[in-house]
Design a protein around this motif. Structure first.
Motif, PDB file in Angstrom:
ATOM      1  N   GLY A  71       0.800  -1.220   0.000  1.00 54.01           N
ATOM      2  CA  GLY A  71       0.000   0.000   0.000  1.00 54.01           C
ATOM      3  C   GLY A  71       0.826   1.261   0.000  1.00 54.01           C
ATOM      4  O   GLY A  71       0.426   2.256   0.597  1.00 54.01           O
ATOM      5  N   GLY A  72       1.977   1.218  -0.636  1.00 55.71           N
ATOM      6  CA  GLY A  72       2.841   2.392  -0.697  1.00 55.71           C
ATOM      7  C   GLY A  72       3.699   2.576   0.532  1.00 55.71           C
ATOM      8  O   GLY A  72       4.456   3.539   0.616  1.00 55.71           O
ATOM      9  N   ARG A  73       3.654   1.660   1.521  1.00 58.15           N
ATOM     10  CA  ARG A  73       4.460   1.756   2.721  1.00 58.15           C
ATOM     11  C   ARG A  73       5.439   0.597   2.796  1.00 58.15           C
ATOM     12  O   ARG A  73       5.155  -0.505   2.321  1.00 58.15           O
ATOM     13  N   LYS A  74       6.584   0.856   3.422  1.00 62.01           N
ATOM     14  CA  LYS A  74       7.556  -0.194   3.664  1.00 62.01           C
ATOM     15  C   LYS A  74       7.195  -0.904   4.966  1.00 62.01           C
ATOM     16  O   LYS A  74       7.153  -0.280   6.023  1.00 62.01           O
ATOM     17  N   VAL A  75       6.938  -2.193   4.870  1.00 68.66           N
ATOM     18  CA  VAL A  75       6.647  -2.996   6.049  1.00 68.66           C
ATOM     19  C   VAL A  75       7.900  -3.804   6.368  1.00 68.66           C
ATOM     20  O   VAL A  75       8.328  -4.648   5.577  1.00 68.66           O
ATOM     21  N   TYR A  76       8.506  -3.539   7.511  1.00 72.71           N
ATOM     22  CA  TYR A  76       9.776  -4.145   7.876  1.00 72.71           C
ATOM     23  C   TYR A  76       9.554  -5.451   8.637  1.00 72.71           C
ATOM     24  O   TYR A  76       8.641  -5.573   9.456  1.00 72.71           O
ATOM     25  N   SER A  77      10.418  -6.438   8.353  1.00 72.82           N
ATOM     26  CA  SER A  77      10.389  -7.727   9.039  1.00 72.82           C
ATOM     27  C   SER A  77      11.810  -8.076   9.455  1.00 72.82           C
ATOM     28  O   SER A  77      12.773  -7.742   8.758  1.00 72.82           O
ATOM     29  N   ILE A  78      11.937  -8.762  10.588  1.00 75.38           N
ATOM     30  CA  ILE A  78      13.260  -9.160  11.061  1.00 75.38           C
ATOM     31  C   ILE A  78      13.750 -10.372  10.284  1.00 75.38           C
ATOM     32  O   ILE A  78      12.963 -11.218   9.855  1.00 75.38           O
ATOM     33  N   THR A  79      15.050 -10.465  10.055  1.00 76.32           N
ATOM     34  CA  THR A  79      15.659 -11.603   9.364  1.00 76.32           C
ATOM     35  C   THR A  79      16.215 -12.583  10.390  1.00 76.32           C
ATOM     36  O   THR A  79      16.226 -12.327  11.587  1.00 76.32           O
ATOM     37  N   GLU A  80      16.703 -13.736   9.883  1.00 80.70           N
ATOM     38  CA  GLU A  80      17.306 -14.709  10.786  1.00 80.70           C
ATOM     39  C   GLU A  80      18.542 -14.125  11.461  1.00 80.70           C
ATOM     40  O   GLU A  80      18.825 -14.420  12.615  1.00 80.70           O
ATOM     41  N   ALA A  81      19.284 -13.302  10.721  1.00 85.28           N
ATOM     42  CA  ALA A  81      20.449 -12.648  11.321  1.00 85.28           C
ATOM     43  C   ALA A  81      20.011 -11.725  12.453  1.00 85.28           C
ATOM     44  O   ALA A  81      20.675 -11.644  13.495  1.00 85.28           O
ATOM     45  N   GLY A  82      18.889 -11.027  12.277  1.00 87.49           N
ATOM     46  CA  GLY A  82      18.380 -10.170  13.338  1.00 87.49           C
ATOM     47  C   GLY A  82      17.967 -10.979  14.555  1.00 87.49           C
ATOM     48  O   GLY A  82      18.222 -10.583  15.697  1.00 87.49           O
ATOM     49  N   ARG A  83      17.310 -12.125  14.321  1.00 84.38           N
ATOM     50  CA  ARG A  83      16.916 -12.967  15.459  1.00 84.38           C
ATOM     51  C   ARG A  83      18.134 -13.518  16.185  1.00 84.38           C
ATOM     52  O   ARG A  83      18.135 -13.663  17.411  1.00 84.38           O
ATOM     53  N   ALA A  84      19.180 -13.841  15.431  1.00 88.42           N
ATOM     54  CA  ALA A  84      20.401 -14.338  16.062  1.00 88.42           C
ATOM     55  C   ALA A  84      21.011 -13.279  16.974  1.00 88.42           C
ATOM     56  O   ALA A  84      21.485 -13.573  18.073  1.00 88.42           O
ATOM     57  N   GLU A  85      21.008 -12.026  16.521  1.00 88.12           N
ATOM     58  CA  GLU A  85      21.550 -10.949  17.367  1.00 88.12           C
ATOM     59  C   GLU A  85      20.704 -10.782  18.623  1.00 88.12           C
ATOM     60  O   GLU A  85      21.237 -10.577  19.723  1.00 88.12           O
ATOM     61  N   LEU A  86      19.376 -10.863  18.502  1.00 90.04           N
ATOM     62  CA  LEU A  86      18.516 -10.769  19.686  1.00 90.04           C
ATOM     63  C   LEU A  86      18.825 -11.894  20.667  1.00 90.04           C
ATOM     64  O   LEU A  86      18.880 -11.668  21.887  1.00 90.04           O
TER      65      LEU A  86
END
Length: 299
Positions: A66-81
């Motif tokens: 809808g014209g917006r960027k919807v951000y999602s976490i990646t596996e690399a992001g989950r690893a850092e968490l």
């Protein structure tokens, strides 16, 4: 006013929000405002550049909807968490402390405004002391003071309750995370110790496989794929040069690396045929079944 997030903390908290669910930038700003009970809301100029940087680092990705960027976490992001679980628990405490500090500043501001209002009311009362009764402006001022006091009390109560509840939750999460890590470490050490003990009792089954089926076919093995007495004697000193490190999990990794290297060397030196691959599969299946039994046994 002190900063709400210390250096690098907002970046970690953005990863936490995206781990809960994919979100667009405006939703992230709104969630932060909710977490701070409306006492703090970051600007778009604070949130969007950090989301872009996380995307550049490969920790988040986005899709356009809808014209917006919807951000999602990646596996690399989950690893850092996962790696920074303790730091995230500390961050939750810091956020609750920030809410408390902001509420204290609001109380101070309200208290100062109320004091100014009282002084103005006294001055107005002194100027109109000769008048009989209260006029409309005096009543309005008293009502404003009452509302200000009520609002201050309500905000102070909410901030205090939220701070106490968040502190208790963060302390519980930190304790549970530590207990889980301790249990996992003990389990790995127990299994690794069992496996090392089994290697010693079996006479080095994996070492015998590495030197037998690629180098000399079925030589030295019985019908059930077990090494004969000569192979057992040779395998008993297998990997004896790998001195224990004191960490059973690391010792297990080193033994498995040695086994893999010896099998590859044997294949390179003697060649691999379809028949040997089929025989190798049988040997590996037997070894895998035996090791699975060992690892699944109770200590």
């Amino acid at each position: 006013m002190p900063p709400v997030f210390a250096h690098g903390r907002l970046r970690l908290y953005l990863l936490k929000l995206l781990d809960e669910a994919p979100r667009h930038g405006y939703e992230v700003i709104r969630l932060l405002e909710e977490r701070f009970q409306g006492l703090y809301a970051p600007s778009a100029g604070t949130v969007y550049p950090r989301l872009s940087k996380l995307e550049a680092e490969g920790l988040v990705t986005y899709a356009t909807e809808g014209g917006r960027k919807v951000y999602s976490i990646t596996e690399a992001g989950r690893a850092e968490l996962a790696d920074r679980g303790g730091e995230l628990a500390d961050l939750e405490l810091e956020i609750r402390d920030s809410v408390t500090e902001l509420a204290a500043e609001i109380r101070s501001d309200v208290r100062g405004a109320a004091g100014d209002l009282r002084r103005e009311m006294r001055a107005a009362a002194s100027a109109s002391a000769t008048q009989v009764g209260e006029d409309d402006s005096w009543k309005a001022a008293k009502e404003e003071l009452r509302k200000a006091r009520q609002e201050w009390k309500e905000q102070a109560r909410r901030a205090k309750d939220e701070s106490r509840r968040a502190r208790e939750e963060a302390q519980t999460a930190r304790r549970q995370a530590k207990e889980a890590q301790d249990r996992a470490r003990e389990e790995v050490q127990r299994i690794a110790g069992q496996l090392q003990e089994q290697f010693a009792k079996s006479g080095g089954v994996l070492g015998g496989l590495a030197g037998a089926w690629l180098g000399g076919g079925t030589h030295g093995a019985g019908a059930a794929g077990r090494p004969d007495a000569a192979d057992a004697g040779r395998a008993s000193g297998w990997a004896a040069d790998l001195a224990p490190t004191g960490d059973p999990a690391r010792d297990l990794d080193r033994l498995l690396d040695r086994f893999r290297d010896e099998v590859r060397d044997a294949a390179r030196d003697h060649g691999v045929t379809a028949a040997r691959v089929a025989e190798a599969r049988d040997h590996l299946a037997a070894a895998a079944a035996r090791l699975a039994t060992t690892l699944g046994a109770k200590p």
